[in-house]
Design a protein around this motif. Structure first.
Motif, mmCIF file in Angstrom:
data_model
loop_
_atom_site.group_PDB
_atom_site.id
_atom_site.type_symbol
_atom_site.label_atom_id
_atom_site.label_comp_id
_atom_site.label_asym_id
_atom_site.label_seq_id
_atom_site.Cartn_x
_atom_site.Cartn_y
_atom_site.Cartn_z
ATOM 1 N N ALA A 1 1.643 3.789 -17.518
ATOM 2 C CA ALA A 1 2.243 3.027 -16.421
ATOM 3 C C ALA A 1 3.594 2.453 -16.819
ATOM 4 O O ALA A 1 4.525 2.421 -16.004
ATOM 5 N N LYS A 2 3.717 2.012 -18.055
ATOM 6 C CA LYS A 2 4.995 1.471 -18.531
ATOM 7 C C LYS A 2 6.069 2.563 -18.512
ATOM 8 O O LYS A 2 7.200 2.335 -18.056
ATOM 9 N N GLU A 3 5.722 3.738 -18.963
ATOM 10 C CA GLU A 3 6.661 4.860 -18.949
ATOM 11 C C GLU A 3 7.010 5.258 -17.521
ATOM 12 O O GLU A 3 8.174 5.535 -17.204
ATOM 13 N N PHE A 4 6.007 5.276 -16.653
ATOM 14 C CA PHE A 4 6.214 5.687 -15.265
ATOM 15 C C PHE A 4 7.159 4.731 -14.542
ATOM 16 O O PHE A 4 8.113 5.165 -13.878
ATOM 17 N N ILE A 5 6.929 3.428 -14.670
ATOM 18 C CA ILE A 5 7.758 2.472 -13.936
ATOM 19 C C ILE A 5 9.155 2.370 -14.549
ATOM 20 O O ILE A 5 10.143 2.178 -13.824
ATOM 21 N N THR B 1 3.766 -0.689 -8.143
ATOM 22 C CA THR B 1 3.788 0.646 -8.728
ATOM 23 C C THR B 1 3.164 0.661 -10.117
ATOM 24 O O THR B 1 2.385 1.563 -10.462
ATOM 25 N N PHE B 2 3.500 -0.331 -10.920
ATOM 26 C CA PHE B 2 2.950 -0.428 -12.279
ATOM 27 C C PHE B 2 1.429 -0.526 -12.246
ATOM 28 O O PHE B 2 0.724 0.237 -12.923
ATOM 29 N N SER B 3 0.906 -1.441 -11.456
ATOM 30 C CA SER B 3 -0.548 -1.626 -11.397
ATOM 31 C C SER B 3 -1.234 -0.424 -10.746
ATOM 32 O O SER B 3 -2.358 -0.069 -11.109
ATOM 33 N N ALA B 4 -0.569 0.211 -9.784
ATOM 34 C CA ALA B 4 -1.147 1.399 -9.146
ATOM 35 C C ALA B 4 -1.251 2.557 -10.132
ATOM 36 O O ALA B 4 -2.223 3.330 -10.098
ATOM 37 N N CYS B 5 -0.268 2.682 -11.001
ATOM 38 C CA CYS B 5 -0.310 3.748 -12.003
ATOM 39 C C CYS B 5 -1.457 3.508 -12.988
ATOM 40 O O CYS B 5 -2.174 4.445 -13.351
ATOM 41 N N ILE B 6 -1.644 2.264 -13.391
ATOM 42 C CA ILE B 6 -2.782 1.937 -14.252
ATOM 43 C C ILE B 6 -4.087 2.323 -13.554
ATOM 44 O O ILE B 6 -4.975 2.947 -14.133
ATOM 45 N N THR B 7 -4.188 1.959 -12.273
ATOM 46 C CA THR B 7 -5.385 2.250 -11.496
ATOM 47 C C THR B 7 -5.647 3.747 -11.426
ATOM 48 O O THR B 7 -6.785 4.206 -11.603
ATOM 49 N N GLY C 1 -15.936 1.165 -9.924
ATOM 50 C CA GLY C 1 -15.269 1.301 -11.210
ATOM 51 C C GLY C 1 -14.366 0.122 -11.516
ATOM 52 O O GLY C 1 -14.514 -0.962 -10.940
ATOM 53 N N PRO C 2 -13.401 0.309 -12.425
ATOM 54 C CA PRO C 2 -12.543 -0.795 -12.845
ATOM 55 C C PRO C 2 -11.756 -1.395 -11.680
ATOM 56 O O PRO C 2 -11.278 -0.686 -10.797
ATOM 57 N N LEU C 3 -11.614 -2.725 -11.720
ATOM 58 C CA LEU C 3 -10.801 -3.442 -10.744
ATOM 59 C C LEU C 3 -9.536 -3.938 -11.426
ATOM 60 O O LEU C 3 -9.604 -4.637 -12.436
ATOM 61 N N ILE C 4 -8.396 -3.559 -10.870
ATOM 62 C CA ILE C 4 -7.095 -4.001 -11.378
ATOM 63 C C ILE C 4 -6.521 -4.969 -10.364
ATOM 64 O O ILE C 4 -6.345 -4.620 -9.196
ATOM 65 N N ILE D 1 0.817 -1.217 0.000
ATOM 66 C CA ILE D 1 0.000 0.000 0.000
ATOM 67 C C ILE D 1 0.849 1.264 0.000
ATOM 68 O O ILE D 1 0.424 2.297 -0.522
ATOM 69 N N GLN D 2 2.053 1.179 0.565
ATOM 70 C CA GLN D 2 2.908 2.376 0.580
ATOM 71 C C GLN D 2 3.286 2.782 -0.845
ATOM 72 O O GLN D 2 3.210 3.963 -1.214
ATOM 73 N N ALA D 3 3.687 1.815 -1.655
ATOM 74 C CA ALA D 3 4.021 2.117 -3.054
ATOM 75 C C ALA D 3 2.797 2.589 -3.811
ATOM 76 O O ALA D 3 2.878 3.513 -4.641
ATOM 77 N N ASP D 4 1.651 1.981 -3.534
ATOM 78 C CA ASP D 4 0.429 2.354 -4.236
ATOM 79 C C ASP D 4 0.021 3.789 -3.938
ATOM 80 O O ASP D 4 -0.299 4.563 -4.848
ATOM 81 N N ILE D 5 0.019 4.147 -2.664
ATOM 82 C CA ILE D 5 -0.383 5.503 -2.280
ATOM 83 C C ILE D 5 0.578 6.544 -2.863
ATOM 84 O O ILE D 5 0.153 7.612 -3.337
ATOM 85 N N LYS D 6 1.875 6.236 -2.828
ATOM 86 C CA LYS D 6 2.853 7.159 -3.421
ATOM 87 C C LYS D 6 2.569 7.346 -4.913
ATOM 88 O O LYS D 6 2.636 8.483 -5.434
ATOM 89 N N THR D 7 2.264 6.255 -5.592
ATOM 90 C CA THR D 7 1.994 6.335 -7.027
ATOM 91 C C THR D 7 0.720 7.109 -7.304
ATOM 92 O O THR D 7 0.679 7.966 -8.203
#
Length: 267
Positions: free
Chosen positions: A236-240, A214-220, A100-103, A20-26
């Motif tokens: 997300a690909k560019e971000f990660i 991080t990748f999946s969080a950026c998509i989300t 909404g969408p679920l990743i 969750i820490q990586a997700d929230i940061k993203t």
């Protein structure tokens, strides 16, 4: 205007690089307000996972209910879901909520090799969670588990994606970080009937802790803002890739990615 809001349902990484820490940061970096429902507390650092304490399912359910009662959520992702009871709790709520969408990031094995879910949980992910998902983002070992086959070639990646898609998920992204290609990391995207590859130069570094999160969080985050699936995945690909290419050298093992590396583009 309602500010974009997204939720991560995942484990807590005490080292701050994944979960969750990586997700929230993203989410924050992508200008989305992030919330969380914690499934487990881990004692973790860049050297590995040292202990896991699952959150009682009644507390997890209360977290999810509290979020639904107050926020306008437009995308949600899952990470480490620990066990079958946790997955059942999440699935029952997501069936009722309009988030909404679920990743689904099917977190099964830590970077150091420690298992993060048991066999019953894997079965429940396949049978109960993926039919609710818009996107699933396995790496190659995870794709092998979900598809029930070995993956050693491009053709097998494409076949595995089709097998996973049959479980009920619209878009399958098999990440190429575990491939044997030394020059490039290529992700295979099967979006409905449309398929394409996303490549990036492979970066020689050990600082890759939390890349999948991080990748999946950026998509989300991008989907929470209303982006198309293809735009969200390419972003997300560019971000990660940027986050990996500019490491911050924290810890003595598999260090975290640099979530703010992309900011240089805007300075």
């Amino acid at each position: 205007m309602i500010f974009p809001q997204a939720v991560t349902i995942a484990g807590s990484d005490s080292g701050g690089g994944a979960g969750i820490q990586a997700d929230i940061k993203t989410f924050q970096e992508r200008r989305v307000f992030g919330m969380s429902a914690i499934t487990a507390i881990t004692a973790q650092n860049t050297l590995g996972v040292h202990a896991i304490h699952p959150i009682p399912v009644n507390i997890l359910a209360s977290q999810l209910e509290a979020l639904n009662d107050d926020f306008s959520i437009t995308a949600v992702k899952t990470g480490m879901l620990v066990d079958e009871a946790t997955i059942d709790t999440v699935v029952s709520r997501l069936r009722r909520f309009n988030w909404g969408p679920l990743i689904v990031d099917p977190v099964m094995i830590a970077k150091g090799g420690a298992p993060l879910v048991n066999d019953d949980a894997i079965k429940s992910i396949r049978q109960n969670l993926l039919p609710l998902a818009s996107i699933v983002t396995p790496n190659i070992p995870e794709a092998e588990t979900l598809a029930g086959m070995r993956i050693r070639s491009i053709e097998q990646i494409e076949k595995a994606a089709k097998q996973i898609q049959k479980l009920g998920v619209e878009t399958v992204i098999i990440k190429g970080g575990h491939s044997e290609d030394k020059q490039e990391s290529r992700d295979y995207v099967l979006d409905g009937n449309v398929a394409f590859w996303l490549g990036a130069k492979r970066i020689d570094t050990e600082h890759t802790h939390g890349t999948g999160c991080t990748f999946s969080a950026c998509i989300t985050a991008e989907l929470a803002k209303g982006a198309t699936t293809e735009y969200a995945v390419r972003t997300a690909k560019e971000f990660i890739t940027r986050a990996i290419s500019e490491p911050i050298y924290i810890g003595h093992g598999h260090g975290p990615t640099n979530h703010w590396a992309h900011r240089k583009e805007n300075t």
